[in-house]
Design an enzyme around this catalytic site. Structure first.
Site, PDB file in Angstrom:
ATOM      1  N   ASP A  60      44.359  42.262  44.255  1.00  0.00           N
ATOM      2  CA  ASP A  60      42.938  42.414  43.948  1.00  0.00           C
ATOM      3  C   ASP A  60      42.244  43.198  45.058  1.00  0.00           C
ATOM      4  O   ASP A  60      42.267  42.805  46.224  1.00  0.00           O
ATOM      5  CB  ASP A  60      42.292  41.033  43.801  1.00  0.00           C
ATOM      6  CG  ASP A  60      40.968  41.076  43.065  1.00  0.00           C
ATOM      7  OD1 ASP A  60      40.154  41.969  43.357  1.00  0.00           O
ATOM      8  OD2 ASP A  60      40.750  40.223  42.200  1.00  0.00           O
ATOM      9  N   SER A 104      36.259  42.647  38.860  1.00  0.00           N
ATOM     10  CA  SER A 104      37.617  42.165  38.585  1.00  0.00           C
ATOM     11  C   SER A 104      37.790  41.634  37.172  1.00  0.00           C
ATOM     12  O   SER A 104      38.889  41.690  36.619  1.00  0.00           O
ATOM     13  CB  SER A 104      37.991  41.067  39.590  1.00  0.00           C
ATOM     14  OG  SER A 104      38.067  41.586  40.897  1.00  0.00           O
ATOM     15  N   HIS A 167      39.182  32.039  38.015  1.00  0.00           N
ATOM     16  CA  HIS A 167      38.460  33.180  38.586  1.00  0.00           C
ATOM     17  C   HIS A 167      38.585  34.416  37.696  1.00  0.00           C
ATOM     18  O   HIS A 167      39.247  34.417  36.664  1.00  0.00           O
ATOM     19  CB  HIS A 167      38.971  33.453  40.004  1.00  0.00           C
ATOM     20  CG  HIS A 167      38.022  34.232  40.850  1.00  0.00           C
ATOM     21  ND1 HIS A 167      38.352  35.426  41.443  1.00  0.00           N
ATOM     22  CD2 HIS A 167      36.740  33.985  41.205  1.00  0.00           C
ATOM     23  CE1 HIS A 167      37.331  35.884  42.133  1.00  0.00           C
ATOM     24  NE2 HIS A 167      36.334  35.022  42.011  1.00  0.00           N
ATOM     25  N   ASP A 336      40.919  41.055  48.143  1.00  0.00           N
ATOM     26  CA  ASP A 336      39.548  41.369  47.745  1.00  0.00           C
ATOM     27  C   ASP A 336      38.545  40.504  48.496  1.00  0.00           C
ATOM     28  O   ASP A 336      37.514  40.987  48.981  1.00  0.00           O
ATOM     29  CB  ASP A 336      39.413  41.150  46.237  1.00  0.00           C
ATOM     30  CG  ASP A 336      38.003  41.357  45.722  1.00  0.00           C
ATOM     31  OD1 ASP A 336      37.576  42.514  45.601  1.00  0.00           O
ATOM     32  OD2 ASP A 336      37.322  40.341  45.433  1.00  0.00           O
ATOM     33  N   ASP A 377      43.415  46.030  40.635  1.00  0.00           N
ATOM     34  CA  ASP A 377      42.378  46.091  39.612  1.00  0.00           C
ATOM     35  C   ASP A 377      41.291  47.102  39.957  1.00  0.00           C
ATOM     36  O   ASP A 377      40.701  47.719  39.073  1.00  0.00           O
ATOM     37  CB  ASP A 377      41.773  44.710  39.368  1.00  0.00           C
ATOM     38  CG  ASP A 377      41.379  43.995  40.657  1.00  0.00           C
ATOM     39  OD1 ASP A 377      41.643  44.524  41.757  1.00  0.00           O
ATOM     40  OD2 ASP A 377      40.807  42.889  40.566  1.00  0.00           O
ATOM     41  N   HIS A 378      41.028  47.285  41.233  1.00  0.00           N
ATOM     42  CA  HIS A 378      39.987  48.224  41.664  1.00  0.00           C
ATOM     43  C   HIS A 378      40.165  48.496  43.149  1.00  0.00           C
ATOM     44  O   HIS A 378      40.935  47.806  43.840  1.00  0.00           O
ATOM     45  CB  HIS A 378      38.584  47.652  41.409  1.00  0.00           C
ATOM     46  CG  HIS A 378      38.368  46.311  42.037  1.00  0.00           C
ATOM     47  ND1 HIS A 378      38.161  46.128  43.385  1.00  0.00           N
ATOM     48  CD2 HIS A 378      38.353  45.052  41.504  1.00  0.00           C
ATOM     49  CE1 HIS A 378      38.018  44.851  43.658  1.00  0.00           C
ATOM     50  NE2 HIS A 378      38.137  44.160  42.535  1.00  0.00           N
TER      51      HIS A 378
END
Length: 534
Positions: A60, A104, A167, A336, A377-378
């Site tokens: 993440d 996310s 989450h 993240d 994811d990013h």
């Protein structure tokens, strides 16, 4: 004997020199490096076996710069993280339906459901707007996930995360929600007396959540009303907590009893180590009230929390028992979390721990029939700055600004919270001026150090850049260019013959293959005609 000792000493010196990079890296050296890589590439052939098993790892917030910096942090510039030697790599475009830089929940919906959606939504498509409970209940707006597809094909499923199990990233595997914050009925201003279920209840009460064989991570306060805070396991004050009197962990146990299934609930290292995996078909591990502890301060004792590798290995021991195969999703979620707070050292260590979990996985599976995918994811706004020397500490000082005359660190952030502020005021006579804080007055390698940010806001925000996707195993070669992020779910489905490609050997029917063949023949004829007549 003396000669043997000398030879062993010389060999040891050579190995140490090689690891440290002290070899003579002239043109002959680099030609040999390239030649070895070329030979490896030429020997590789596509694996077109059906994927009995699929494992998807998500770091993440793991941007390309995070991967590079973590590699150097672990073992230097010429080293590799576990997935960086996978034979296939592509890029994923991470924008979502309404934002250039996504969150996310929306990206996980794309990765696991094959559908891009709006910011902060879980498991629904773009027809649903934020907080629109009624729209999220419409069946046509809901998105099935790779977990649902795998279960329908008779495979065992599981997920492991270092965040709360409710989450944003794990949520789209089993839930549909008009707001990622609706993890419990008292979270995120969830509308009272609505027909929508919170994400925690969907995990335990609905399909496919109730059929997931392995669930491990944090989030006790989202599943159980009566939870206590301790020094090593505080309440997560950011997220809210369940207040409706429900105990969803007990409800999960009751469901397994009704199914007459062998199950186990574990809450610390000792309990996990005592699991008899041959006698467990369902495993629920909830190790923290909120997120699992950052690894640098994680209690590794019997009453502490397991590592990501520990949880992943345990999950595999349960899931591998199914002859039809399994699907496992593993999230290194605290990369993240560390980036949001501008703590680069923590983010790098969490990335290294993800690499260790993948190494442990590769020791337990055969990539001839197991597709392993590693992606993010990013991105985040972490930046890798010049001009530090090779071999320098990646968390150290890069150079001195020629304009300001003040040093700056190799890693910094584009955005950050108040602790990442780069400038301070000072008095120059009667005049108040601003100057950048000298980072050498702090220990920039410390886990609690906050790297300087260009723009100060509430926290470091996500980036909108592409992320890398790495793959090995059946149909890994389908990752080969720049893809939309939702492509990942369809590669999983096609490789494993589940979901939209269940029981099919091709995306084309026999009639479609005929059309493809005719089209290729026409293209060949046109090309030949053009070659000879133009």
């Amino acid at each position: 004997m003396a000669t043997l000792k000398l030879l062993l000493l010389l060999l040891l010196c050579f190995i140490v020199a090689y690891i440290r990079g002290d070899t003579n890296e002239d043109k002959k050296y680099w030609r040999e490096v390239a030649d070895r890589e070329l030979k490896d590439a030429l020997k590789y052939t596509w694996n077109t076996n059906t994927a009995k098993n699929v494992i998807v790892f998500v770091g993440d917030g793991m941007s390309p710069d995070t991967i590079t910096a973590s590699r150097i942090y672990r073992a230097g510039e010429n080293s590799y993280l576990s997935w960086e030697r996978f034979p296939h790599i592509g890029l994923l475009k991470t924008y979502n339906n309404d934002k250039q830089a996504p969150d996310s929940a929306s990206t996980a919906t794309a990765l696991f459901g094959g559908v891009k959606t709006n910011y902060n939504l879980i498991g629904v498509d773009g027809n649903v707007k934020l907080d629109d409970c009624n729209a999220s209940l419409v069946a046509d707006n809901r998105v099935d996930s790779i977990i649902s597809w795998a279960q329908a094909a008779g495979k065992s499923t599981g997920f492991v995360t270092t965040t709360r199990v409710t989450h944003a990233t794990p949520g789209p595997l089993y839930a549909s929600s008009a707001n990622r914050k609706w993890e419990c009925e008292a979270c995120g201003k969830m509308p009272k007396n609505s027909k929508c279920k919170d994400i925690g209840r969907q995990l335990v009460e609905n399909e496919p959540g109730k059929n997931i064989k392995v669930i491990m991570g944090g989030g006790r306060q989202m599943l159980r009303t009566d939870v206590s805070s301790t020094e090593n396991d505080p309440l997560d004050m950011w997220a809210g907590r369940r207040a409706d009197g429900r105990d969803l962990i007990r409800a999960w146990e009751e469901d397994k009893k009704e199914k007459q299934a062998a199950y186990k609930v574990v809450e610390n290292n000792r309990q996990l180590s005592q699991v008899d995996f041959d006698k467990v078909d369902y495993l629920l591990g909830i190790f923290a009230n909120g997120h699992v502890s950052m690894d640098y301060k994680r209690d590794k004792g019997p009453k502490g929390m397991p590592s990501l590798a520990d949880m992943t290995v345990a999950a595999l021991k349960v899931l591998k028992k199914n002859e039809r195969g399994f699907l496992l999703v593993v999230e290194g979620g605290l990369i993240d979390f560390a980036h949001h707070r501008g703590h680069a050292a923590q983010a790098l260590l969490e990335t290294v721990r993800l690499s260790e979990a993948i190494n442990a996985t590769l020791d337990m599976v055969d990539t001839e029939d197991t597709l392993v995918i590693v992606t993010s994811d990013h991105t985040h706004s972490l930046s890798f700055n010049g001009n530090s020397d090779r071999g320098a500490n990646i968390l150290g000082i890069a150079d001195v600004s020629k304009i300001e005359g003040i040093p700056y660190t190799t890693l910094s952030y584009g955005t950050g919270g108040p602790n990442n502020r780069a400038y301070e005021t000072y008095q120059d006579g009667k005049e108040t001026k601003m100057r950048r804080i000298d980072p050498t007055t702090s220990d920039t390698t410390d886990f609690e150090y906050s790297q300087q940010a260009a723009f100060v806001t509430d926290e470091a925000h996500h980036g909108g850049g592409d992320v890398a996707v790495y793959a090995i195993g059946p149909y890994a070669h389908l990752f080969h260019t720049t893809h939309e992020q939702n492509f990942v779910a369809y590669v999983v489905a096609y490789a494993a013959k589940i979901g939209p490609y269940n029981h099919s050997s091709s995306i084309y029917s026999s009639n479609q293959w005929g059309l493809v063949l005719i089209g290729n023949l026409l293209a060949l004829l046109l090309t030949s005609y053009s070659y000879y007549h133009l």
